[in-house]
Design a protein around this motif. Structure first.
Motif, PDB file in Angstrom:
ATOM      1  N   VAL A  95      -6.231  -0.057 -21.062  1.00  0.00           N
ATOM      2  CA  VAL A  95      -5.774  -1.440 -20.903  1.00  0.00           C
ATOM      3  C   VAL A  95      -5.077  -1.578 -19.558  1.00  0.00           C
ATOM      4  O   VAL A  95      -4.231  -0.761 -19.193  1.00  0.00           O
ATOM      5  N   GLN A  96      -5.420  -2.614 -18.809  1.00  0.00           N
ATOM      6  CA  GLN A  96      -4.861  -2.790 -17.475  1.00  0.00           C
ATOM      7  C   GLN A  96      -3.379  -3.137 -17.543  1.00  0.00           C
ATOM      8  O   GLN A  96      -2.955  -3.957 -18.348  1.00  0.00           O
ATOM      9  N   PRO A  97      -2.544  -2.510 -16.702  1.00  0.00           N
ATOM     10  CA  PRO A  97      -1.154  -2.925 -16.582  1.00  0.00           C
ATOM     11  C   PRO A  97      -1.034  -4.061 -15.588  1.00  0.00           C
ATOM     12  O   PRO A  97      -1.941  -4.294 -14.780  1.00  0.00           O
ATOM     13  N   PRO A  98       0.074  -4.794 -15.603  1.00  0.00           N
ATOM     14  CA  PRO A  98       0.327  -5.741 -14.517  1.00  0.00           C
ATOM     15  C   PRO A  98       0.566  -4.974 -13.215  1.00  0.00           C
ATOM     16  O   PRO A  98       0.783  -3.766 -13.221  1.00  0.00           O
ATOM     17  N   ALA A  99       0.528  -5.693 -12.101  1.00  0.00           N
ATOM     18  CA  ALA A  99       0.875  -5.118 -10.800  1.00  0.00           C
ATOM     19  C   ALA A  99       2.209  -5.709 -10.348  1.00  0.00           C
ATOM     20  O   ALA A  99       2.449  -6.905 -10.538  1.00  0.00           O
ATOM     21  N   VAL A 100       3.063  -4.882  -9.784  1.00  0.00           N
ATOM     22  CA  VAL A 100       4.315  -5.361  -9.191  1.00  0.00           C
ATOM     23  C   VAL A 100       4.184  -5.177  -7.689  1.00  0.00           C
ATOM     24  O   VAL A 100       4.190  -4.055  -7.186  1.00  0.00           O
ATOM     25  N   ALA A 101       4.018  -6.277  -6.974  1.00  0.00           N
ATOM     26  CA  ALA A 101       3.782  -6.255  -5.534  1.00  0.00           C
ATOM     27  C   ALA A 101       4.894  -7.031  -4.838  1.00  0.00           C
ATOM     28  O   ALA A 101       4.915  -8.266  -4.878  1.00  0.00           O
ATOM     29  N   GLY A 102       5.820  -6.302  -4.218  1.00  0.00           N
ATOM     30  CA  GLY A 102       6.963  -6.992  -3.618  1.00  0.00           C
ATOM     31  C   GLY A 102       7.736  -7.716  -4.702  1.00  0.00           C
ATOM     32  O   GLY A 102       8.033  -7.158  -5.761  1.00  0.00           O
ATOM     33  N   PRO A 103       8.057  -8.991  -4.492  1.00  0.00           N
ATOM     34  CA  PRO A 103       8.871  -9.723  -5.473  1.00  0.00           C
ATOM     35  C   PRO A 103       8.077 -10.422  -6.559  1.00  0.00           C
ATOM     36  O   PRO A 103       8.618 -11.257  -7.277  1.00  0.00           O
ATOM     37  N   SER A 138     -14.786 -11.683 -13.575  1.00  0.00           N
ATOM     38  CA  SER A 138     -14.515 -10.390 -14.209  1.00  0.00           C
ATOM     39  C   SER A 138     -13.803  -9.518 -13.191  1.00  0.00           C
ATOM     40  O   SER A 138     -13.993  -9.662 -11.975  1.00  0.00           O
ATOM     41  N   THR A 139     -12.988  -8.582 -13.689  1.00  0.00           N
ATOM     42  CA  THR A 139     -12.194  -7.749 -12.785  1.00  0.00           C
ATOM     43  C   THR A 139     -11.664  -6.535 -13.524  1.00  0.00           C
ATOM     44  O   THR A 139     -11.509  -6.545 -14.751  1.00  0.00           O
ATOM     45  N   PHE A 140     -11.391  -5.453 -12.767  1.00  0.00           N
ATOM     46  CA  PHE A 140     -10.697  -4.301 -13.341  1.00  0.00           C
ATOM     47  C   PHE A 140      -9.215  -4.597 -13.534  1.00  0.00           C
ATOM     48  O   PHE A 140      -8.531  -3.889 -14.265  1.00  0.00           O
ATOM     49  N   GLY A 141      -8.711  -5.624 -12.847  1.00  0.00           N
ATOM     50  CA  GLY A 141      -7.300  -5.957 -12.918  1.00  0.00           C
ATOM     51  C   GLY A 141      -6.615  -5.759 -11.571  1.00  0.00           C
ATOM     52  O   GLY A 141      -7.059  -4.953 -10.747  1.00  0.00           O
ATOM     53  N   PRO A 142      -5.507  -6.471 -11.324  1.00  0.00           N
ATOM     54  CA  PRO A 142      -4.801  -6.356 -10.042  1.00  0.00           C
ATOM     55  C   PRO A 142      -4.020  -5.054  -9.938  1.00  0.00           C
ATOM     56  O   PRO A 142      -3.513  -4.533 -10.928  1.00  0.00           O
ATOM     57  N   VAL A 143      -3.940  -4.530  -8.702  1.00  0.00           N
ATOM     58  CA  VAL A 143      -3.185  -3.312  -8.414  1.00  0.00           C
ATOM     59  C   VAL A 143      -2.381  -3.557  -7.140  1.00  0.00           C
ATOM     60  O   VAL A 143      -2.894  -4.141  -6.175  1.00  0.00           O
ATOM     61  N   ALA A 144      -1.132  -3.118  -7.118  1.00  0.00           N
ATOM     62  CA  ALA A 144      -0.307  -3.297  -5.924  1.00  0.00           C
ATOM     63  C   ALA A 144      -0.800  -2.401  -4.793  1.00  0.00           C
ATOM     64  O   ALA A 144      -1.100  -1.223  -4.996  1.00  0.00           O
ATOM     65  N   CYS A 145      -0.901  -2.971  -3.608  1.00  0.00           N
ATOM     66  CA  CYS A 145      -1.162  -2.223  -2.375  1.00  0.00           C
ATOM     67  C   CYS A 145       0.051  -2.450  -1.473  1.00  0.00           C
ATOM     68  O   CYS A 145       0.006  -3.287  -0.566  1.00  0.00           O
ATOM     69  N   GLY A 146       1.156  -1.779  -1.765  1.00  0.00           N
ATOM     70  CA  GLY A 146       2.402  -2.096  -1.083  1.00  0.00           C
ATOM     71  C   GLY A 146       2.869  -3.462  -1.542  1.00  0.00           C
ATOM     72  O   GLY A 146       3.010  -3.718  -2.739  1.00  0.00           O
ATOM     73  N   VAL A 147       3.094  -4.382  -0.579  1.00  0.00           N
ATOM     74  CA  VAL A 147       3.505  -5.742  -0.933  1.00  0.00           C
ATOM     75  C   VAL A 147       2.306  -6.655  -1.131  1.00  0.00           C
ATOM     76  O   VAL A 147       2.470  -7.834  -1.450  1.00  0.00           O
ATOM     77  N   ASN A 148       1.096  -6.120  -0.953  1.00  0.00           N
ATOM     78  CA  ASN A 148      -0.109  -6.905  -1.166  1.00  0.00           C
ATOM     79  C   ASN A 148      -0.757  -6.536  -2.498  1.00  0.00           C
ATOM     80  O   ASN A 148      -0.274  -5.672  -3.230  1.00  0.00           O
ATOM     81  N   VAL A 149      -1.870  -7.191  -2.813  1.00  0.00           N
ATOM     82  CA  VAL A 149      -2.539  -7.007  -4.093  1.00  0.00           C
ATOM     83  C   VAL A 149      -3.994  -6.644  -3.836  1.00  0.00           C
ATOM     84  O   VAL A 149      -4.693  -7.324  -3.078  1.00  0.00           O
ATOM     85  N   VAL A 164      -8.426  -7.652  -0.770  1.00  0.00           N
ATOM     86  CA  VAL A 164      -6.997  -7.423  -0.578  1.00  0.00           C
ATOM     87  C   VAL A 164      -6.352  -8.784  -0.311  1.00  0.00           C
ATOM     88  O   VAL A 164      -6.760  -9.508   0.609  1.00  0.00           O
ATOM     89  N   LEU A 165      -5.371  -9.134  -1.154  1.00  0.00           N
ATOM     90  CA  LEU A 165      -4.721 -10.430  -1.098  1.00  0.00           C
ATOM     91  C   LEU A 165      -3.285 -10.283  -0.619  1.00  0.00           C
ATOM     92  O   LEU A 165      -2.605  -9.302  -0.955  1.00  0.00           O
ATOM     93  N   GLU A 166      -2.829 -11.238   0.146  1.00  0.00           N
ATOM     94  CA  GLU A 166      -1.428 -11.265   0.550  1.00  0.00           C
ATOM     95  C   GLU A 166      -0.563 -11.513  -0.678  1.00  0.00           C
ATOM     96  O   GLU A 166      -0.771 -12.484  -1.409  1.00  0.00           O
ATOM     97  N   ARG A 171      -3.449 -15.284  -0.327  1.00  0.00           N
ATOM     98  CA  ARG A 171      -4.463 -15.467   0.708  1.00  0.00           C
ATOM     99  C   ARG A 171      -5.267 -14.181   0.891  1.00  0.00           C
ATOM    100  O   ARG A 171      -4.726 -13.084   0.904  1.00  0.00           O
ATOM    101  N   THR A 172      -6.603 -14.328   1.035  1.00  0.00           N
ATOM    102  CA  THR A 172      -7.464 -13.165   1.238  1.00  0.00           C
ATOM    103  C   THR A 172      -7.254 -12.596   2.627  1.00  0.00           C
ATOM    104  O   THR A 172      -7.386 -13.308   3.636  1.00  0.00           O
ATOM    105  N   LEU A 173      -6.915 -11.310   2.705  1.00  0.00           N
ATOM    106  CA  LEU A 173      -6.726 -10.643   3.987  1.00  0.00           C
ATOM    107  C   LEU A 173      -8.015  -9.982   4.457  1.00  0.00           C
ATOM    108  O   LEU A 173      -8.382 -10.084   5.621  1.00  0.00           O
ATOM    109  N   TRP A 174      -8.698  -9.270   3.560  1.00  0.00           N
ATOM    110  CA  TRP A 174     -10.000  -8.690   3.880  1.00  0.00           C
ATOM    111  C   TRP A 174     -10.707  -8.309   2.594  1.00  0.00           C
ATOM    112  O   TRP A 174     -10.099  -8.298   1.527  1.00  0.00           O
ATOM    113  N   ARG A 175     -12.013  -8.002   2.716  1.00  0.00           N
ATOM    114  CA  ARG A 175     -12.812  -7.701   1.532  1.00  0.00           C
ATOM    115  C   ARG A 175     -13.906  -6.697   1.858  1.00  0.00           C
ATOM    116  O   ARG A 175     -14.280  -6.524   3.029  1.00  0.00           O
ATOM    117  N   LEU A 176     -14.402  -6.039   0.795  1.00  0.00           N
ATOM    118  CA  LEU A 176     -15.516  -5.106   0.896  1.00  0.00           C
ATOM    119  C   LEU A 176     -16.539  -5.464  -0.166  1.00  0.00           C
ATOM    120  O   LEU A 176     -16.183  -5.945  -1.246  1.00  0.00           O
TER     121      LEU A 176
END
Length: 444
Positions: A95-103, A138-149, A164-166, A171-176
């Motif tokens: 089960v996916q956990p929430p992500a804590v990204a910055g505040p 559909s998604t695997f779920g959000p994951v923190a990438c430092g202060v981004n998501v 990768v979202l701010e 806001r979308t920063l980049w994608r693959l």
């Protein structure tokens, strides 16, 4: 560990949906941080994610619906809850956990109507106030990438992508293109595991997404990887340690094993093909105990591996492993002892530094609380999901659960600035502040 048990526990390890009001005081047991705290008003089924002074977890309600639960990390005081859901996540991922990204705390919330099946929603970590949202199919779920998501999107469609979202704005920063999952992030880089027919690890600039390096994992473990077996990664200083688990193909196994890369440039440091990650066990970056497999596919002995060099430090031969399939693997609190716990009977144990047998008369080790984990009954009937498996302490001399064992070991819980958080057999959340620094736990 018996292969059938390993298969069950891979579901639980790997390796996690309707609104709820805050629990009443009668439902909760909250103590001062110096003595730790417990939240018995939640049935936590994902791993707990601390950060920004809070701890966030996905809980299961009695009606089978999921919820995001956020508590104050220091006191355990309930801060807020919201509806949660899963769409497009693989059962073996848990089960996916929430992500804590910055505040902010970012989770997946259900959506009624519209073109999207769910919404990725960021809320203020302490108040739950809405900050931004993004629709997903559909998604695997959000994951923190430092202060981004970081987010794998459209995972159940033919055109998946990784974005990768701010964290502050969404806001979308980049994608693959393609399926990918973040395995490490720091100020300079994001390392993703790209799930393809020939899977690779790739590092990208945290700001722009520019590719910095790429490493085909089959170069480390051999051709013929099948990701349905699972995978795990952990960062230790300047190294990224990885494990690809096997999947059975008739009478044979797909390629599998451990390896280490340098985070700076992706260059390989060492590899150990045909070695299994054992369960329970610490994150590969904290300690590495593996089980060896013979050419015929039979389980053999155990080995402790130096994470820096890949050198074998201690080896417990196959002849020392108890016969039969009733025993379960266990470890001491300080990871110095590997135990073979026999439910209701006398087990055996070995020193992981000298590979010598040790007495079990007063020895206590930690293993899974249940030898027969049951899948979750989720609203909507999603099959194959298990809660995070809790640990219990056992007296190896008798095989009985130890009375009043205290908190589980740090190699299982991990820590975040000295705080350790875990779930018990009933799903209640517990925390203590009894160490310093931050280290990954068994589940990351």
């Amino acid at each position: 560990m018996p292969s059938a048990a390993l298969k069950r526990l891979l579901f639980a390890s790997a390796s996690l949906l309707l609104a709820a009001a805050c629990s009443s005081a009668a439902d909760r047991d909250t103590a001062h941080a110096s003595a730790g705290w417990s939240d018995t008003g939640v049935n936590a089924v994902s791993r707990a994610v601390p950060g920004a002074g809070v701890v966030a977890v996905t809980g299961l309600r009695p009606d089978g619906a999921l919820e995001t639960v956020v508590d104050d990390l220091a006191t355990g005081r309930r801060l807020w809850t919201r509806q949660a859901t899963m769409v497009g996540r693989l059962p073996g991922m848990g089960v996916q956990p929430p992500a804590v990204a910055g505040p902010v705390v970012v989770s997946l919330e259900p959506r009624s109507g519209g073109p999207w099946k769910a919404m990725v929603v960021a809320r203020d970590a302490r108040t739950g106030e809405h900050r931004w949202s993004r629709g997903v199919h559909s998604t695997f779920g959000p994951v923190a990438c430092g202060v981004n998501v970081c987010l794998a999107e459209s995972t159940a469609q033919r055109n998946p992508r990784f974005v990768v979202l701010e964290g502050a704005t969404g806001r979308t920063l980049w994608r693959l293109r393609g399926l990918a999952e973040v395995q490490h992030a720091d100020r300079d880089r994001v390392v993703v595991f790209r799930m393809a027919r020939r899977p690779v690890l790739a590092a990208h600039s945290a700001d722009s997404g520019r590719r910095l390096w790429e490493f085909p994992v089959e170069d480390a473990v051999g051709r013929g990887v099948d990701l349905s077996g699972g995978w795990s990664f952990g960062a230790a200083g300047d190294l990224l340690l990885g494990h690809i688990a096997p999947a059975r193909r008739g009478r044979s196994l797909s390629a599998y094993g451990f390896f280490a890369l340098r985070l700076a440039d992706g260059s390989p440091v060492w590899s150990h093909p045909r070695q299994l990650r054992v369960y329970p066990s610490p994150n590969p970056a904290v300690g590495l105990v593996t089980r060896e497999v013979g050419a015929s596919g039979s389980f053999e002995g155990f080995a402790r591996i130096d994470t820096r060099t890949g050198r074998k430090l201690a080896a417990i031969p196959a002849a020392a492993v108890p016969r039969g399939s009733q025993w379960w693997l266990s470890f001491s609190t300080d990871l110095s002892v590997l135990g073979f716990w026999l439910p209701g009977g006398r087990g055996s144990a070995f020193d992981l530094y000298r590979a010598a047998a040790v007495p079990t008369d007063t020895l206590r080790t930690w293993s899974f609380c249940s030898t027969d984990p049951q899948p979750l009954r989720l609203a909507g009937g999603a099959p194959g999901f298990f809660p995070v498996a809790p640990l219990c302490a056992y007296d190896l001399a008798t095989g009985a659960k130890a009375a009043d064992p205290g908190p589980p070991p740090a190699w299982y819980t991990g820590s975040a600035n000295g705080h350790r958080v875990w779930r018990d057999e009933q799903g209640a959340l517990h925390a203590t502040h009894d160490t310093t620094g931050s280290t990954p736990g068994m589940y990351g």
